[in-house]
Scaffold this active site. Structure first.
Site, mmCIF file in Angstrom:
data_model
loop_
_atom_site.group_PDB
_atom_site.id
_atom_site.type_symbol
_atom_site.label_atom_id
_atom_site.label_comp_id
_atom_site.label_asym_id
_atom_site.label_seq_id
_atom_site.Cartn_x
_atom_site.Cartn_y
_atom_site.Cartn_z
ATOM 1 N N CYS A 296 50.081 40.164 35.512
ATOM 2 C CA CYS A 296 49.032 40.051 36.528
ATOM 3 C C CYS A 296 49.428 39.083 37.630
ATOM 4 O O CYS A 296 49.953 38.003 37.354
ATOM 5 C CB CYS A 296 47.739 39.519 35.909
ATOM 6 S SG CYS A 296 47.033 40.647 34.743
ATOM 7 N N ARG A 398 43.719 62.840 43.220
ATOM 8 C CA ARG A 398 43.332 62.602 44.615
ATOM 9 C C ARG A 398 41.913 62.092 44.734
ATOM 10 O O ARG A 398 41.459 61.729 45.797
ATOM 11 C CB ARG A 398 43.560 63.860 45.454
ATOM 12 C CG ARG A 398 42.728 65.031 45.055
ATOM 13 C CD ARG A 398 43.382 66.313 45.559
ATOM 14 N NE ARG A 398 42.659 67.472 45.078
ATOM 15 C CZ ARG A 398 41.706 68.062 45.760
ATOM 16 N NH1 ARG A 398 41.351 67.613 46.935
ATOM 17 N NH2 ARG A 398 41.098 69.115 45.256
HETATM 18 P P1 XMP Z 1 49.315 41.774 28.649
HETATM 19 O O1 XMP Z 1 49.415 40.314 28.868
HETATM 20 O O2 XMP Z 1 49.036 42.138 27.246
HETATM 21 O O3 XMP Z 1 48.025 42.195 29.508
HETATM 22 O O4 XMP Z 1 50.470 42.490 29.213
HETATM 23 C C1 XMP Z 1 47.545 43.508 29.544
HETATM 24 C C2 XMP Z 1 46.315 43.551 30.426
HETATM 25 O O5 XMP Z 1 46.608 43.189 31.767
HETATM 26 C C3 XMP Z 1 45.653 43.791 32.634
HETATM 27 N N1 XMP Z 1 46.373 44.448 33.724
HETATM 28 C C4 XMP Z 1 46.479 43.948 34.954
HETATM 29 N N2 XMP Z 1 45.947 42.847 35.502
HETATM 30 N N3 XMP Z 1 47.040 43.376 37.532
HETATM 31 C C5 XMP Z 1 46.220 42.562 36.825
HETATM 32 O O6 XMP Z 1 45.721 41.559 37.357
HETATM 33 C C6 XMP Z 1 47.618 44.503 37.040
HETATM 34 O O7 XMP Z 1 48.360 45.202 37.718
HETATM 35 C C7 XMP Z 1 47.305 44.800 35.684
HETATM 36 N N4 XMP Z 1 47.663 45.834 34.867
HETATM 37 C C8 XMP Z 1 47.087 45.577 33.674
HETATM 38 C C9 XMP Z 1 44.846 44.772 31.785
HETATM 39 O O8 XMP Z 1 43.604 44.173 31.506
HETATM 40 C C10 XMP Z 1 45.697 44.934 30.550
HETATM 41 O O9 XMP Z 1 44.969 45.321 29.421
#
Ligand code: XMP
Length: 470
Positions: A296, A398
């Site tokens: 994140c 889309r």
């Molecule tokens: P871990 O730490 O287990 O976290 O890899 C997985 C969780 O991260 C969230 N998630 C995101 N949060 N940007 C974010 O701020 C992203 O691009 C993103 N993709 C996933 C999501 O809650 C996931 O379960």
């Protein structure tokens, strides 16, 4: 006089606290790790695979359900495709099937080498369309003249219908074959090998004995939710900020008519949980944590976050305030779990399961290709709000809503970690030991017994911080 900055409290993260050991009547092997993903979906271990397109597709769904957890199939694909992934898990036998097979046109000397590499003495022969043609044995390949297609050496298959997987295991154990072919409507699904024939699983199943699986939905995507409702055991809301009036209204409309359990999220505060539970009739679980994930960048891009440990504690406070039991509306801790130590802290704070992406991304079953770079093996792992993932989403659907223009995730590589089974077993052992230290024989008991203390420095060598290879 105030400071001029309105501080409303502390937001603790995993590295800010430790669980204090307690007088324990419990040995790790006596610990029961039964958990819940939602109101009616029990688990054997408190592990949920995150809905991310480099992690959770049907293979992860099958493997995790067999091991006692559950995967949330991601939504970065057309509706029909997501439905297919869910169906594949639901219809899968209670065994991991390997995709070991060769094609009739394959050249016999290459197949011989392949069998040696796989450590098999025979292998199913499958046409490109999936029709099982038979099997070929290493003995038949030994004397073949290179260039001959395998089709010329095919013998009758040792094959079983998907309903007769137990017979297939027996055939492998008895030495009739090293790779018993499993078919569904005469199509090859995969093979049972010795490792799987002797493996013991305690699968998580529904009332009809089918593997449990969850699916991600956006509260705005009614068509997707309708297609998955009643098929997936749980529909998990997959929006970054659930505590938004438009999201809450859409989710209230959507959840009302669902048959499957509905997990709301992501949420980060007590107020968010209170508003969710007061505005939405049907909430069967809470997905807690904002911007705490390993990939994140939300907190860097926006300055906003609710660390997973803090978010879980906030949800628990809201449930206590409402007199709702944590076992009735389970809390899933989502984001930043690096291993069993973080998971133990999340559970001790009130979660009934943890959601993980990073932890599972390097495994065979994760939905990304294995890459060899500079002699080492890796798997790609990316945030669902990273550039690559967003591009795939808009290409696939889309109707997807473009509500933000910034990227909030990164794309990277994680070291390859082999079959997910090994990772999950290590994770469960770590948790058993944690509950043993805390003197708790189950997760609900941990909620009552765990005592936290703040720390200002690292204790020992934390998981993942020590480089063993120089
Ligand atoms: P871990 O730490 O287990 O976290 O890899 C997985 C969780 O991260 C969230 N998630 C995101 N949060 N940007 C974010 O701020 C992203 O691009 C993103 N993709 C996933 C999501 O809650 C996931 O379960």
């Amino acid at each position: 006089m105030g400071t001029g900055i309105r501080i409303v409290g502390d937001a603790l993260s995993f590295d800010d606290v430790i669980i204090l050991p307690g007088l324990s009547p419990v040995e790790p092997w006596q610990v029961d790790l039964s958990a819940k993903a939602s109101r009616s979906v029990g688990l054997g271990i408190p592990l949920v695979a995150a809905p991310m397109d480099t992690v959770s597709e049907w293979r992860m769904g099958v493997a995790l359900a067999l091991l006692g957890g559950i995967a949330v199939i991601h939504r970065n694909m057309p509706i029909e495709e997501q439905v297919e992934h869910v169906k594949k898990v639901k219809n899968h036998p209670h065994v991991v099937l390997h995709s070991v097979a060769v094609e009739p046109g394959d050249e016999c000397c290459r197949v011989r080498d392949q069998l040696r590499q796989w450590g098999l003495r025979d292998v199913p022969v499958v046409a490109p369309g999936g029709e099982l043609r038979g099997r070929v044995r290493l003995t038949a390949l030994m004397g073949c003249s290179c260039g001959t297609p395998v089709a010329k050496l095919v013998e009758p298959a040792v094959a079983y219908d998907v309903a007769a997987v137990e017979d297939a295991k027996r055939a492998v154990i008895d030495g009739k074959t090293d790779a018993a072919a499993i078919t569904l409507e005469r199509r090859f699904l995969g093979a049972v090998t010795f490792e799987e024939a002797v493996a013991e699983y305690r699968p998580v199943v529904d009332e009809e004995g089918r593997l449990r699986v969850a699916a991600a939905v956006s509260p705005f995507d009614t068509r997707r939710a309708e297609a998955l409702d009643g098929l997936a055991d749980v529909l998990v809301s997959d929006v970054a900020h659930f505590h938004n009036v438009n999201v809450l209204s859409a989710a209230a409309r959507l959840a009302r008519n669902l048959v499957s359990d509905f997990v709301a999220g992501n949420l980060g505060t007590r107020e968010g949980v209170l508003d969710t539970l007061s505005r939405i009739e049907k909430v069967d679980g809470l997905r807690m944590g904002i911007a705490g994930g390993n990939i994140c960048t939300t907190s860097g891009v926006t300055g906003v976050a609710s660390p997973t440990l803090h978010a879980v504690a906030e949800a628990r406070a809201a449930l206590v305030e409402l007199g709702v039991a944590s076992s009735e509306t389970p809390i899933i801790a989502d984001g930043g779990i690096r291993g069993s130590g973080d998971a133990a802290k999340a559970l001790a704070a009130g979660a009934y399961a943890v959601m993980a992406g990073f932890l599972l991304a390097g495994t065979d079953e994760a939905a990304a290709p294995l890459l060899r770079i500079g002699g080492r093996l890796y798997k790609p792992y990316r945030g669902m709000a990273s550039r690559g993932a967003l591009q795939r989403r808009y290409a696939a659907d889309r109707y997807s809503r473009v509500s933000k223009k910034v990227e909030e995730g990164i794309e990277g590589l994680v070291p390859y970690r082999g079959p997910v089974r090994g990772v999950v077993e290590g994770f469960a052992e770590g948790l058993r030991a944690a509950l043993g230290y805390a003197g708790a024989s189950s997760i609900p008991e941990l909620w009552e017994k765990a005592r936290f203390a703040r720390i200002n420095s690292r204790i020992g060598a934390y998981v993942g911080t020590v480089k063993t290879e120089l």
